[in-house]
Design an enzyme around this catalytic site. Structure first.
Site, short mmCIF file in Angstrom:
data_model
loop_
_atom_site.label_atom_id
_atom_site.label_comp_id
_atom_site.label_asym_id
_atom_site.label_seq_id
_atom_site.Cartn_x
_atom_site.Cartn_y
_atom_site.Cartn_z
N CYS A 65 -2.33 -2.27 -8.35
CA CYS A 65 -2.31 -3.67 -7.92
C CYS A 65 -2.59 -4.56 -9.14
O CYS A 65 -3.22 -4.11 -10.09
CB CYS A 65 -3.38 -3.89 -6.87
SG CYS A 65 -4.92 -3.10 -7.32
N LYS A 96 -2.65 2.03 5.98
CA LYS A 96 -2.39 1.01 4.95
C LYS A 96 -3.67 0.57 4.22
O LYS A 96 -4.72 0.44 4.82
CB LYS A 96 -1.71 -0.21 5.58
CG LYS A 96 -1.34 -1.26 4.54
CD LYS A 96 -0.42 -2.31 5.12
CE LYS A 96 -0.32 -3.52 4.21
NZ LYS A 96 0.15 -3.23 2.85
C1 LIG Z 1 6.16 -2.26 3.59
C2 LIG Z 1 5.41 -1.61 2.46
C3 LIG Z 1 4.07 -1.93 2.22
C4 LIG Z 1 3.36 -1.30 1.17
N1 LIG Z 1 2.02 -1.55 1.02
C5 LIG Z 1 1.28 -0.77 0.16
C6 LIG Z 1 -0.13 -0.83 0.14
O1 LIG Z 1 -0.76 -1.57 0.90
N2 LIG Z 1 -0.80 -0.04 -0.75
C7 LIG Z 1 -0.16 0.82 -1.61
O2 LIG Z 1 -0.80 1.53 -2.38
N3 LIG Z 1 1.20 0.88 -1.61
C8 LIG Z 1 1.92 0.14 -0.73
N4 LIG Z 1 3.29 0.27 -0.68
C9 LIG Z 1 3.97 1.13 -1.68
C10 LIG Z 1 4.28 2.52 -1.13
O3 LIG Z 1 3.10 3.24 -0.83
C11 LIG Z 1 5.10 3.34 -2.14
O4 LIG Z 1 4.34 3.62 -3.29
C12 LIG Z 1 6.38 2.63 -2.58
O5 LIG Z 1 6.95 1.95 -1.50
C13 LIG Z 1 7.39 3.63 -3.14
O6 LIG Z 1 7.79 4.55 -2.16
P1 LIG Z 1 9.20 4.41 -1.36
O7 LIG Z 1 10.27 4.30 -2.38
O8 LIG Z 1 9.27 5.63 -0.52
O9 LIG Z 1 9.10 3.16 -0.53
C14 LIG Z 1 4.02 -0.37 0.34
C15 LIG Z 1 5.38 -0.09 0.58
C16 LIG Z 1 6.08 -0.69 1.61
C17 LIG Z 1 7.52 -0.35 1.83
#
Ligand SMILES: Cc1cc2nc3c(=O)[nH]c(=O)nc-3n(C[C@H](O)[C@H](O)[C@H](O)COP(=O)(O)O)c2cc1C
Length: 377
Positions: A215, A92
């Site tokens: 971000c 993360k």
């Molecule tokens: C619980 C959670 C925490 C996340 N924290 C971050 C993060 O710290 N940094 C980041 O670049 N993306 C973060 N994301 C975004 C994911 O990397 C991803 O881009 C986004 O969830 C889309 O993918 P998905 O549809 O498979 O969830 C987070 C996603 C989730 C579900």
């Protein structure tokens, strides 16, 4: 879904998950319980394979599929992910300093109105309000309102080192980092903070890294990746620190083709970046069944949405990047992210031009996702 336990427990605080997780099948994998089926028919706790079929930013991997930045909070989570057959496990996003998490709750189930369940960037629904509650249904879509918390480098550096060491054969730990904008910081300070954080990541022995540019940068809904020239300057400063270590940039959905091309030209075009990971969440106003703000607290009327609902947008970004790669004759990797909940979704991203694929929400709700994709291939 009461009998099912996602490895990140959305009913606990972030701090609880950090201290006590992972849960469910990931916890069992960490304790070495159960025999894990693997693609080549053997069985191994690390899902080891004798041959590696693909690469990720130059590193050999069994299958270029895994979990992006977010749900893998520390080395216990990344190690469990490796043991569950996710050959790419992203640690993360870390920062140059300790950073608190938004108040609990951070995750709610999200229910788009459209028949296909998709949320389209630019659509009116995103501003009018999308229903969010605790009724978690498949195919899963959730809110993601964490604020990118981080431990202090004194905590995450040794833990990231341990996470890297726990990768099995054909598996790669992918560190993720971002810059931090604090009160009174100049643009030069902000750029320097990215470079410092990249150096701290490199000190852990990382072979590659992903920089999150999706971000908030200049206030509401204005993300760093919406300023390609600033990203270009940041990646030049980062390259000064990390030299030839491959760098991938995490992008949110970028609506304008011109902006996307400028992003590619000001990073890959200058030799500072070797790939893009896309997409991050899509911002939406979230409301409860009575139309009131769903997540409590000031500034939280909107939240990032991820999971099944953003698959169409993720595929579109990957297609547009692949077309740019072709047209500009540039060589860069594309990591497809967004709404992957099944082997068919993995395949759709590959068809769209992704070299590798990752799933955050889909993997949280299906710990067997990597095994299922390998079995389907
Ligand atoms: C619980 C959670 C925490 C996340 N924290 C971050 C993060 O710290 N940094 C980041 O670049 N993306 C973060 N994301 C975004 C994911 O990397 C991803 O881009 C986004 O969830 C889309 O993918 P998905 O549809 O498979 O969830 C987070 C996603 C989730 C579900």
């Amino acid at each position: 879904m009461s009998d099912f336990e996602p490895f990140y427990d959305v009913n606990r605080t972030y701090e609880d998950n950090y201290a006590c997780g992972p849960f469910g099948a990931f916890a069992a994998a960490l304790e070495g319980k159960g025999v894990l089926p693997v693609a080549d028919g053997s069985s191994s706790g690390s899902n080891a394979s004798s041959t590696t079929a693909s690469t990720f930013l130059g590193q050999p991997v069994n299958l270029a599929f895994g979990i992006p930045a977010g749900p893998l909070l520390n080395s216990r989570y990344t190690t469990a992910a490796f043991r569950m057959g996710f050959d790419l496990a992203t640690y993360k996003t870390v920062r140059s300093r300790a950073w608190g998490c938004n108040p609990f709750p951070n995750v709610l189930a999200v229910h788009p109105k459209s028949a296909d369940g998709q949320l389209t960037p630019g659509s009116a629904e995103l501003d009018e309000g999308v229903l969010a509650d605790t009724n978690y249904e498949l195919p899963i879509s959730i809110s993601n309102s964490f604020g990118v918390p981080s431990q202090d480098p004194d905590v995450w550096q040794p833990d990231m080192r341990a996470a890297i060491a726990a990768a099995g054969p054909g598996q790669v730990l992918v560190p993720s980092f971002q810059g931090s904008r604090v009160e009174g910081m100049s643009e030069e300070d902000y750029i320097a903070d990215h470079a410092t954080t990249a150096r701290l990541v490199k000190e852990t022995g990382a072979k590659l890294m992903v920089m999150n540019t999706s971000c908030p940068n200049e206030g509401h809904n204005r993300l760093l990746c919406h300023n390609p020239l600033l990203v270009g300057r940041i990646t030049e400063a980062v390259k000064q620190e990390i030299g030839d270590t491959p760098l991938m940039i995490k992008l949110a959905f970028i609506p304008s083709d011109d902006d996307l091309e400028l992003m590619v030209r000001s990073t890959v075009g200058r030799g500072t970046v070797q790939g893009f990971s896309t997409i991050n969440t899509i911002s939406a106003k979230l409301v409860d069944k009575d139309g009131n703000q769903a997540l409590p607290g000031a500034g939280r009327d909107r939240s990032g949405v991820c999971g099944s609902a953003i698959r169409g947008a993720g595929l579109e970004m990957v297609r547009r990047l692949a077309a740019l790669r072709e047209r500009l004759g540039l060589d860069f990797a594309i990591n497809g992210v967004g709404g992957v909940v099944s082997p068919a979704d993995y395949e759709a991203y590959k068809q769209a031009g992704a070299d590798s694929v990752m799933s955050a929400t889909g993997a949280m709700w299906d710990a067997e996702l990597a095994h299922k994709i390998k079995a389907a291939l």
